[in-house]
Design a protein around this motif. Structure first.
Motif, PDB file in Angstrom:
ATOM      1  N   GLY A  32      60.887  49.037  44.351  1.00 47.46           N
ATOM      2  CA  GLY A  32      60.573  48.301  45.555  1.00 47.46           C
ATOM      3  C   GLY A  32      59.384  48.907  46.275  1.00 47.46           C
ATOM      4  O   GLY A  32      59.023  50.061  46.037  1.00 47.46           O
ATOM      5  N   TYR A  33      58.791  48.121  47.161  1.00 44.35           N
ATOM      6  CA  TYR A  33      57.570  48.573  47.852  1.00 44.35           C
ATOM      7  C   TYR A  33      57.820  49.838  48.672  1.00 44.35           C
ATOM      8  O   TYR A  33      57.047  50.799  48.610  1.00 44.35           O
ATOM      9  N   ASP A  34      58.882  49.845  49.460  1.00 39.48           N
ATOM     10  CA  ASP A  34      59.126  50.966  50.369  1.00 39.48           C
ATOM     11  C   ASP A  34      59.418  52.268  49.629  1.00 39.48           C
ATOM     12  O   ASP A  34      59.027  53.342  50.091  1.00 39.48           O
ATOM     13  N   ASN A  35      60.110  52.198  48.513  1.00 40.32           N
ATOM     14  CA  ASN A  35      60.545  53.406  47.819  1.00 40.32           C
ATOM     15  C   ASN A  35      59.570  53.926  46.768  1.00 40.32           C
ATOM     16  O   ASN A  35      59.727  55.049  46.286  1.00 40.32           O
ATOM     17  N   TYR A  63      49.386  46.901  46.960  1.00 35.37           N
ATOM     18  CA  TYR A  63      50.433  45.902  46.719  1.00 35.37           C
ATOM     19  C   TYR A  63      49.864  44.484  46.824  1.00 35.37           C
ATOM     20  O   TYR A  63      50.237  43.601  46.047  1.00 35.37           O
ATOM     21  N   THR A  64      48.954  44.293  47.757  1.00 39.08           N
ATOM     22  CA  THR A  64      48.288  42.996  47.884  1.00 39.08           C
ATOM     23  C   THR A  64      47.562  42.636  46.591  1.00 39.08           C
ATOM     24  O   THR A  64      47.649  41.508  46.100  1.00 39.08           O
ATOM     25  N   ALA A  65      46.852  43.611  46.023  1.00 39.57           N
ATOM     26  CA  ALA A  65      46.118  43.375  44.776  1.00 39.57           C
ATOM     27  C   ALA A  65      47.071  43.075  43.627  1.00 39.57           C
ATOM     28  O   ALA A  65      46.770  42.255  42.752  1.00 39.57           O
ATOM     29  N   VAL A  66      48.233  43.730  43.628  1.00 38.88           N
ATOM     30  CA  VAL A  66      49.234  43.479  42.587  1.00 38.88           C
ATOM     31  C   VAL A  66      49.736  42.037  42.675  1.00 38.88           C
ATOM     32  O   VAL A  66      49.795  41.320  41.666  1.00 38.88           O
ATOM     33  N   LEU A  67      50.076  41.582  43.881  1.00 37.51           N
ATOM     34  CA  LEU A  67      50.585  40.219  44.043  1.00 37.51           C
ATOM     35  C   LEU A  67      49.518  39.173  43.731  1.00 37.51           C
ATOM     36  O   LEU A  67      49.805  38.141  43.132  1.00 37.51           O
ATOM     37  N   GLU A  68      48.294  39.450  44.114  1.00 40.32           N
ATOM     38  CA  GLU A  68      47.206  38.524  43.786  1.00 40.32           C
ATOM     39  C   GLU A  68      47.014  38.438  42.273  1.00 40.32           C
ATOM     40  O   GLU A  68      46.786  37.353  41.724  1.00 40.32           O
ATOM     41  N   GLY A  69      47.138  39.573  41.595  1.00 37.46           N
ATOM     42  CA  GLY A  69      47.021  39.585  40.138  1.00 37.46           C
ATOM     43  C   GLY A  69      48.148  38.828  39.469  1.00 37.46           C
ATOM     44  O   GLY A  69      47.938  38.103  38.481  1.00 37.46           O
ATOM     45  N   ILE A  70      49.360  38.965  40.008  1.00 39.53           N
ATOM     46  CA  ILE A  70      50.500  38.214  39.483  1.00 39.53           C
ATOM     47  C   ILE A  70      50.253  36.718  39.639  1.00 39.53           C
ATOM     48  O   ILE A  70      50.485  35.927  38.720  1.00 39.53           O
ATOM     49  N   VAL A 126      59.098  42.463  40.046  1.00 44.19           N
ATOM     50  CA  VAL A 126      58.429  42.255  41.333  1.00 44.19           C
ATOM     51  C   VAL A 126      58.666  40.823  41.811  1.00 44.19           C
ATOM     52  O   VAL A 126      58.931  40.579  42.999  1.00 44.19           O
ATOM     53  N   MET A 127      58.594  39.866  40.894  1.00 42.29           N
ATOM     54  CA  MET A 127      58.849  38.469  41.251  1.00 42.29           C
ATOM     55  C   MET A 127      60.269  38.288  41.777  1.00 42.29           C
ATOM     56  O   MET A 127      60.496  37.590  42.778  1.00 42.29           O
ATOM     57  N   LEU A 128      61.233  38.918  41.119  1.00 41.85           N
ATOM     58  CA  LEU A 128      62.621  38.811  41.550  1.00 41.85           C
ATOM     59  C   LEU A 128      62.826  39.437  42.921  1.00 41.85           C
ATOM     60  O   LEU A 128      63.558  38.902  43.765  1.00 41.85           O
ATOM     61  N   ARG A 129      62.182  40.573  43.146  1.00 43.08           N
ATOM     62  CA  ARG A 129      62.300  41.218  44.452  1.00 43.08           C
ATOM     63  C   ARG A 129      61.709  40.342  45.559  1.00 43.08           C
ATOM     64  O   ARG A 129      62.280  40.227  46.651  1.00 43.08           O
ATOM     65  N   GLU A 130      60.576  39.721  45.289  1.00 42.09           N
ATOM     66  CA  GLU A 130      59.941  38.874  46.297  1.00 42.09           C
ATOM     67  C   GLU A 130      60.756  37.620  46.579  1.00 42.09           C
ATOM     68  O   GLU A 130      60.693  37.070  47.678  1.00 42.09           O
ATOM     69  N   GLN A 131      61.513  37.151  45.602  1.00 41.40           N
ATOM     70  CA  GLN A 131      62.384  35.997  45.816  1.00 41.40           C
ATOM     71  C   GLN A 131      63.647  36.388  46.580  1.00 41.40           C
ATOM     72  O   GLN A 131      64.103  35.666  47.462  1.00 41.40           O
ATOM     73  N   PRO A 134      61.849  38.497  50.429  1.00 37.43           N
ATOM     74  CA  PRO A 134      60.402  38.313  50.559  1.00 37.43           C
ATOM     75  C   PRO A 134      59.755  39.330  51.499  1.00 37.43           C
ATOM     76  O   PRO A 134      60.260  39.574  52.596  1.00 37.43           O
ATOM     77  N   SER A 135      58.679  39.888  51.053  1.00 35.00           N
ATOM     78  CA  SER A 135      57.927  40.815  51.885  1.00 35.00           C
ATOM     79  C   SER A 135      56.956  40.031  52.757  1.00 35.00           C
ATOM     80  O   SER A 135      56.854  38.806  52.656  1.00 35.00           O
ATOM     81  N   GLU A 136      56.222  40.749  53.606  1.00 37.36           N
ATOM     82  CA  GLU A 136      55.222  40.083  54.447  1.00 37.36           C
ATOM     83  C   GLU A 136      54.096  39.497  53.609  1.00 37.36           C
ATOM     84  O   GLU A 136      53.335  38.654  54.082  1.00 37.36           O
ATOM     85  N   LYS A 137      54.006  39.939  52.350  1.00 35.41           N
ATOM     86  CA  LYS A 137      52.945  39.476  51.459  1.00 35.41           C
ATOM     87  C   LYS A 137      53.372  38.298  50.579  1.00 35.41           C
ATOM     88  O   LYS A 137      52.596  37.834  49.747  1.00 35.41           O
ATOM     89  N   PHE A 138      54.591  37.812  50.767  1.00 33.12           N
ATOM     90  CA  PHE A 138      55.101  36.752  49.900  1.00 33.12           C
ATOM     91  C   PHE A 138      54.206  35.520  49.882  1.00 33.12           C
ATOM     92  O   PHE A 138      54.051  34.852  48.852  1.00 33.12           O
ATOM     93  N   ASP A 139      53.597  35.220  51.017  1.00 33.45           N
ATOM     94  CA  ASP A 139      52.736  34.035  51.088  1.00 33.45           C
ATOM     95  C   ASP A 139      51.571  34.092  50.115  1.00 33.45           C
ATOM     96  O   ASP A 139      51.016  33.051  49.738  1.00 33.45           O
ATOM     97  N   LEU A 140      51.166  35.294  49.701  1.00 28.99           N
ATOM     98  CA  LEU A 140      50.094  35.415  48.713  1.00 28.99           C
ATOM     99  C   LEU A 140      50.500  34.741  47.407  1.00 28.99           C
ATOM    100  O   LEU A 140      49.674  34.149  46.722  1.00 28.99           O
ATOM    101  N   LEU A 141      51.776  34.859  47.070  1.00 26.08           N
ATOM    102  CA  LEU A 141      52.300  34.204  45.872  1.00 26.08           C
ATOM    103  C   LEU A 141      52.621  32.743  46.146  1.00 26.08           C
ATOM    104  O   LEU A 141      52.313  31.866  45.352  1.00 26.08           O
TER     105      LEU A 141
END
Length: 230
Positions: A32-35, A63-70, A126-131, A134-141
């Protein structure tokens, strides 16, 4: 050519950046992001911690770059079928046969990604965690990738069933139908135990795809008939 997560040139600097992205993807998925710490990510990538600051400034930007890449990867996975479907929709209202074909192709596309050892395996956690949370970055996906694909599938479902496009019922029905594929990620351990196998191979993929095709036909036929009777 096989799709690649975080594609980059052979440039040494870009390769180092890609290693950090892949390492971050793994650690964010596992912990997870925090840990997940930047030191763990750097160690996984074989880089020093300063490299994260150099290429990404901080963990949040990484993390933003990771989600954008996904998101870019998923868009690439569905790119061909999505582009063809949108072109056909632009030509006018498609018939039920075409709509069902779009549904089947989109479901088979995701099925293949989940079961054939593709890069999807790396983004799964990461996809499962965001579902799930959802983090504050979920909207990127969501805004760039998930919503457009969901809307496309929803439109196909509406045409195939004769229901009102973008109604709450069709949106929910779309999610339920597409969920038939996602269950092979969410509940993979259970189906492996039930089948008594270590992994799902190409023969399983073909059998599941045939079952999904059959379900599309039965669901659409049943709902179309129901609509006529009403």
């Amino acid at each position: 050519m096989e799709r690649e997560l975080f594609p980059s040139s052979p440039n040494k600097g870009e390769q180092a950046r890609r290693k950090l992205l892949l390492a971050a993807l793994k650690k964010f998925g596992e912990k997870g992001y925090d840990n997940a710490s930047v030191r763990e990510i750097a160690d996984e990538a074989g880089q020093n911690v300063a490299a994260i600051a150099y290429y990404f400034v901080n963990k949040e930007t990484l993390y933003t770059a990771v989600l954008e890449g996904i998101g870019q990867y998923v868009q690439g996975v569905f790119g061909k079928v999505a582009e063809e479907a949108r072109e056909r929709f632009k030509e006018g209202r498609p018939d039920q046969k075409l709509a069902k074909s779009i549904m089947k192709r989109m479901m088979r596309t995701l099925l293949g990604e989940q079961l054939e050892g593709s890069e999807f395996e790396k983004i799964r956690l990461v996809m499962l965690r965001e579902q799930a949370a959802p983090s504050e970055k979920f909207d990127l996906l969501y805004e760039k990738t998930l919503r457009p694909l969901h809307q496309l599938f929803t439109r196909a479902v509406a045409v195939a069933t004769g229901e009102e496009a973008e109604s709450q019922q069709v949106i929910l029905r779309t999610h339920a139908i597409f969920g038939q594929v996602l269950v092979f990620t969410l509940a993979r351990a259970t189906i492996l135990r039930r089948l008594g196998v270590a992994k799902l191979d190409e023969s399983h993929t073909a059998q599941i795809a045939a079952i999904l095709d059959e379900h599309v036909e039965l669901i659409c036929e049943g709902l179309t008939t129901k609509g006529v009777q009403r």
